[in-house]
Design a protein around this motif. Structure first.
Motif, PDB file in Angstrom:
ATOM      1  N   GLU A 187      12.991   4.653   1.498  1.00 34.21           N
ATOM      2  CA  GLU A 187      12.891   5.482   2.791  1.00 34.21           C
ATOM      3  C   GLU A 187      11.827   6.715   2.229  1.00 34.21           C
ATOM      4  O   GLU A 187      11.223   7.442   3.081  1.00 34.21           O
ATOM      5  N   ASN A 188      11.696   6.693   0.916  1.00 33.70           N
ATOM      6  CA  ASN A 188      10.799   7.892   0.246  1.00 33.70           C
ATOM      7  C   ASN A 188       9.433   7.183  -0.117  1.00 33.70           C
ATOM      8  O   ASN A 188       8.624   8.030  -0.378  1.00 33.70           O
ATOM      9  N   LEU A 189       9.114   5.933   0.400  1.00 32.15           N
ATOM     10  CA  LEU A 189       7.839   5.603   0.101  1.00 32.15           C
ATOM     11  C   LEU A 189       6.950   5.821   1.271  1.00 32.15           C
ATOM     12  O   LEU A 189       7.251   5.602   2.268  1.00 32.15           O
ATOM     13  N   ALA A 190       5.731   6.476   0.884  1.00 33.17           N
ATOM     14  CA  ALA A 190       4.534   7.070   1.783  1.00 33.17           C
ATOM     15  C   ALA A 190       3.662   6.055   1.766  1.00 33.17           C
ATOM     16  O   ALA A 190       2.904   5.574   0.739  1.00 33.17           O
ATOM     17  N   ALA A 191       3.105   5.822   2.969  1.00 28.01           N
ATOM     18  CA  ALA A 191       1.600   5.038   3.072  1.00 28.01           C
ATOM     19  C   ALA A 191       0.638   5.911   2.405  1.00 28.01           C
ATOM     20  O   ALA A 191       0.577   7.067   2.531  1.00 28.01           O
ATOM     21  N   GLY A 220       0.862  -1.254   0.119  1.00 24.06           N
ATOM     22  CA  GLY A 220      -0.001   0.096  -0.067  1.00 24.06           C
ATOM     23  C   GLY A 220       0.887   1.218   0.050  1.00 24.06           C
ATOM     24  O   GLY A 220       0.535   2.288   0.500  1.00 24.06           O
ATOM     25  N   HIS A 221       1.991   1.146  -0.645  1.00 22.17           N
ATOM     26  CA  HIS A 221       2.991   2.128  -0.733  1.00 22.17           C
ATOM     27  C   HIS A 221       2.954   3.071  -1.946  1.00 22.17           C
ATOM     28  O   HIS A 221       2.503   2.450  -3.090  1.00 22.17           O
ATOM     29  N   GLN A 222       3.182   4.142  -2.127  1.00 25.12           N
ATOM     30  CA  GLN A 222       3.450   4.872  -3.484  1.00 25.12           C
ATOM     31  C   GLN A 222       4.725   5.639  -3.384  1.00 25.12           C
ATOM     32  O   GLN A 222       5.312   5.977  -2.538  1.00 25.12           O
ATOM     33  N   PHE A 223       5.473   5.646  -4.572  1.00 20.10           N
ATOM     34  CA  PHE A 223       6.869   6.178  -4.742  1.00 20.10           C
ATOM     35  C   PHE A 223       6.560   7.882  -4.725  1.00 20.10           C
ATOM     36  O   PHE A 223       5.833   8.348  -5.345  1.00 20.10           O
TER      37      PHE A 223
END
Length: 468
Positions: A463-467, A403-406
């Motif tokens: 580390e840049n993947l945001a929920a 469920g992450h986005q770049f």
């Protein structure tokens, strides 16, 4: 409006604004129509390739089948490629198909973006110049200068999502680019020195025509000259690549380039001549610098693969008495018989000599497919390219499961939608974090020496993947 005696009156003037494309479309369509009528012949004698057109830029009388037999393709490669590609005729193939390494050059599209910086001194001159029209002469010449590199017939590698490119050791310039989106493919870049900032969001749309492809630059390019805060906006012409499968591949960019001073309303409209019979007109560029009232002030002429010159003109577009034509830019000498038609600056871009201290692991120089191709290992380059593409697909599946986005590292997506003659573009903005990153590294006195060639290419910044 265009000068009354200007034969290209219908292509210039108010039709060329960055937000509209009516006259711009018309001029390109007219150019391509004439271009196709004069230059093309169908390969009807080569089954199963009936209907494909071969375009010879050096003449119009040669037999199409003889011209079709030339080029870098082996018969078996050509047959295989056409079998794969024929179903895509009329389609946008920007990210639809996997292309063979045979047609690539050892450079990423992010590096290709950095090539525009070769003649960045022209923007320095524009910033230092007090004459508002000469500012546009210098700035327009800067944007013309990159077309010498764009005539190369090899395709750069598509960047992997999160891939970056850093350029140092080119005067006092800093440059960073990043692949900020994979579907659709979008790249963003930022360059800066004491005289200017350069920002680009680049998105490409294509139309595959069988033996040729049209490339539409859905981008937004902005230059800010720091002394007075002048903002320049660019709308370039489309590009057409001919003889993709049959014949000698070559590139043309018929149509208008418009550079607008968004602060004052002044602008430059330059017309790229289409290639005619026996190469007539190919490379030629001419047009005018206009004031905000669309009155011509300076005429510009030259060839995008050679030089550009300028001369003050009257309201009729004629050279002013007592003035003379002066050269403003000339292409630098290039290596002879270079395998990939590289300039000295292109080799510099590919070199680790231009890499900064503590190079990012996502840098294009580290791509194993690019490195293998540069050293002539075609099979390894193909294997590494496929491996990177498969890993990219795996990383996407992993993000979706979690469920992450770049999230790009050095650029932020804005709410701005920028209109272009070929469609709308979502704009990415430089966030300043790279400047902070480099400043921290440069100020550190304890940077460990690293063998850059031993670094592993890693464009995935978890580390840049945001929920969501």
């Amino acid at each position: 409006m265009a000068p009354p005696n200007d034969p290209k009156q219908s292509e210039s003037g108010s039709s060329s604004g960055s937000g509209s494309g009516g006259g711009f479309f018309a001029s390109i369509a007219s150019s391509l129509s004439n271009f196709g009528t004069a230059m093309t012949r169908s390969v009807n004698g080569l089954v199963p390739y009936e209907g494909l057109e071969v375009v010879n830029p050096e003449g119009g009388t040669e037999d199409a089948e003889e011209e079709a037999s030339k080029g870098r393709w082996k018969q078996e490669d050509r047959d295989s490629y056409w079998k794969m590609m024929q179903k895509y005729v009329g389609s946008d193939v920007t990210s639809m198909v996997t292309l063979p390494v045979l047609i690539f050059e050892p450079m990423s599209m992010l590096q290709k973006m950095a090539e525009l910086m070769e003649y960045s001194h022209l923007l320095d001159l524009a910033d230092e110049c007090e004459d508002p029209y000469m500012r546009l002469v210098y700035s327009a010449s800067f944007f013309i200068s990159v077309y010498y590199a764009f005539q190369r017939t090899w395709k750069p590698f598509n960047p992997i999502l999160g891939e970056t490119y850093e350029l140092t050791n080119h005067g006092d310039l800093t440059f960073i680019s990043e692949q900020v989106s994979h579907h659709p493919p979008i790249s963003a870049g930022h360059a800066e020195n004491e005289h200017f900032t350069y920002d680009i969001t680049s998105k490409v749309k294509t139309k595959f025509l069988g033996n040729s492809i049209e490339i539409y630059p859905l981008g937004r390019t902005r230059v800010t000259l720091k002394r007075d805060g002048v903002i320049l906006d660019l709308v370039p012409p489309l590009t057409k690549v001919s003889n993709l499968i049959f014949g000698r591949t070559w590139i043309d960019s018929p149509g208008e380039m418009v550079l607008t001073n968004m602060t004052t309303g002044d602008k430059v409209v330059l017309y790229f001549q289409p290639c005619g019979w026996f190469g007539a007109g190919r490379y030629e560029v001419d047009g005018y610098v206009y004031n905000a009232a669309e009155e011509p002030q300076i005429l510009m002429t030259g060839k995008w693969n050679g030089s550009m010159s300028y001369q003050p003109c009257d309201m009729e577009g004629e050279p002013r008495a007592g003035t003379e034509m002066k050269e403003v830019w000339r292409v630098a000498e290039a290596p002879k018989n270079d395998k990939f038609q590289y300039t000295h600056f292109a080799h510099k871009i590919n070199s680790f000599d231009t890499a900064p201290k503590k190079l990012l692991g996502s840098d294009s120089r580290l791509r194993p497919d690019r490195y293998a191709l540069e050293h002539g290992d075609i099979s390894k380059a193909g294997y590494e390219k496929s491996s990177l593409e498969e890993r990219q697909r795996a990383e996407k599946r992993n993000r979706e499961v979690k469920g992450h986005q770049f999230t790009p590292r050095w650029f932020d997506r804005t709410d701005e939608i920028h209109p272009t003659p070929w469609g709308d573009l979502e704009v990415y903005q430089y966030n300043g974090k790279y400047s902070e990153h480099r400043a921290a590294i440069d100020s550190s006195g304890s940077i460990e020496e690293t063998d850059i060639r031993s670094m592993e290419f890693n464009p995935w910044q978890f580390e840049n993947l945001a929920a969501e």
